[in-house]
Scaffold this motif. Sequence first.
Motif, PDB file in Angstrom:
ATOM      1  N   CYS A 156      26.646 -44.163 -24.255  1.00  0.00           N
ATOM      2  CA  CYS A 156      27.140 -42.784 -24.177  1.00  0.00           C
ATOM      3  C   CYS A 156      28.511 -42.777 -23.487  1.00  0.00           C
ATOM      4  N   CYS A 159      28.796 -40.493 -20.079  1.00  0.00           N
ATOM      5  CA  CYS A 159      28.223 -40.926 -18.792  1.00  0.00           C
ATOM      6  C   CYS A 159      28.342 -42.438 -18.607  1.00  0.00           C
ATOM      7  N   CYS A 213      22.945 -36.340 -17.867  1.00  0.00           N
ATOM      8  CA  CYS A 213      24.023 -36.190 -18.859  1.00  0.00           C
ATOM      9  C   CYS A 213      23.492 -35.418 -20.055  1.00  0.00           C
ATOM     10  N   THR A 215      24.885 -34.967 -22.983  1.00  0.00           N
ATOM     11  CA  THR A 215      25.196 -35.571 -24.279  1.00  0.00           C
ATOM     12  C   THR A 215      24.063 -36.494 -24.758  1.00  0.00           C
ATOM     13  N   CYS A 216      23.557 -37.310 -23.844  1.00  0.00           N
ATOM     14  CA  CYS A 216      22.551 -38.304 -24.250  1.00  0.00           C
ATOM     15  C   CYS A 216      21.162 -37.965 -23.718  1.00  0.00           C
TER      16      CYS A 216
HETATM   17 ZN   LIG Z   1      25.323 -39.705 -21.480  1.00  0.00          ZN
END
Ligand SMILES: [Zn+2]
Length: 381
Positions: A156, A159, A213, A215-216
Amino acid sequence: MADKYDYYEILGVNKGASEDEIKSAYRKMAKKYHPDLYSTKPEAERKAAEEQFKKINHAYDVLSDSQKRAAYDQYGDENGPMGGGFGGGATGAQGFGDFDSFFGDFFNAFTGGGRRTTRQNGRIDGDDISATVTIDFMEAVKGVQKDIQISRQETCADCHGTGAKNGSAYKTCGRCGGSGRVTMRQNTIFGQQVVQTVCPDCRGNGRIITDTCKTCGGKGMNKHTRIIHANIPAGIDNGQMLSFANEGNCGRNGGAKGNFILVVNVKPHPLFKRKGYDIFFDVPISYTTATLGGEIEVPTLDGVAKYKISEGTQSGTVCRMSGKGVKRIKSESRGDIYFTVQVQTPTGLSKQQKEILSQFEQTLTPNQSPKQKKFSEYIRK
Ligand SMILES: [Zn+2]
Ligand SMILES: [Zn+2]
C-alpha cells in the motif's frame, strides 16, 4: 526432505506413535543392528548394519525430542545422515539450530499461511503468482510478445505497508516489546511445550496500529491489475514456463516479492509435429515422381522450399532438411526437418490407363523390385 529419509519408517512406527512406542521401537531396532553383533560378519554386511545403526540413532534423537519431532514433521530434517535440504524451496528455510523461526512457520502452516515464509521480525515473502498463455505454433517458433494481465497484491503506497494511517499511526507492541516474538507455553498433540513464536497481539509486526489506513483497511497491501509485457522467446515449447522475477505478490514487513510464472501452451499445427527442435510431417508424392525422381515442393517454417526426390524413392522414405527446424532458445542453431514420403497410388484409372499400366508391368524384371523379389523367395521356402 522427509521422503528421502523417513525417521518413522527407520524405526518402524506410525506417524502418530506415542513416546513409549518410539522408545520401545528404538530399543528393538538398536538391538537388532548393534555393531557388536556384526563384528565377525563380512565387511559389507558390517558396514550396512553400522549405517543402519547410525540412522536408527539419529531417527530416535529427533523423534524422542518433541520440538525436533514437531519440526521434522513439518519440514523434514536437513541434518539427516542422507543430507538434502528442506523441501518446498522455501526461501527462508533455516537450520535446526534456529528453532524459533521454525515455530513461526509451524504456526503459519496451521493458520493457513500457505507457502509463505515467515522470517525474523515477521517478514513474510510474497507468493508467486502464475498465469497461462496460449500461443500459435508459429509464434512459438518465431518468438512473440504478449501482454498478460495479472492481478497481484502490492504494498500500500499510502501507509508504506504498515497498515497504519499515513504510515505512522502505530505504537510499539507492548506484549513483545516490538520484537514480534514471544515465548509461549502451549498444549500440542506432542504434549506441553515452551516455544518462541510469533506474537499474537501484533502478529509479528512488533507494532499495534492506532489508526488504520483507509486505503488498504490495515492490510498494508492492495490488489492491482497490471500488464506484464512478456517476451516469449523463439523456440519455446508447449508446457514450458517463463519466470518474471519480483512480479508476483508483495512481501510483508520487508519480505521479498514473489515471482510471476507464465506457463506457455502452444497450439498444435495442422501439418507440423514438433519433437524438441525437430519438425516432422508427411509429404505425398506421385507414383511417377517416386519412380523417375524429380523436384517437389515442401512446406518449411520459412515458407515453401524445393526438394529433389531421387529416382526410385520408396514410400516411407524419410528425407532430412538439416538446420531447417526450430531455433533453439538462447542459441542461433536450429533443429532439422524430417518429412516422410508417402507415394500415392493412383485411383479411378480409365480402361486405357489400366491397359498401359499392365503393359508396363509386363516389361518389369524381378530385379527392378528387389524387396518384392526377396519377399517372394522367402514365402516360397
Ligand atoms: Zn495502507
Ligand atoms: Zn507483539
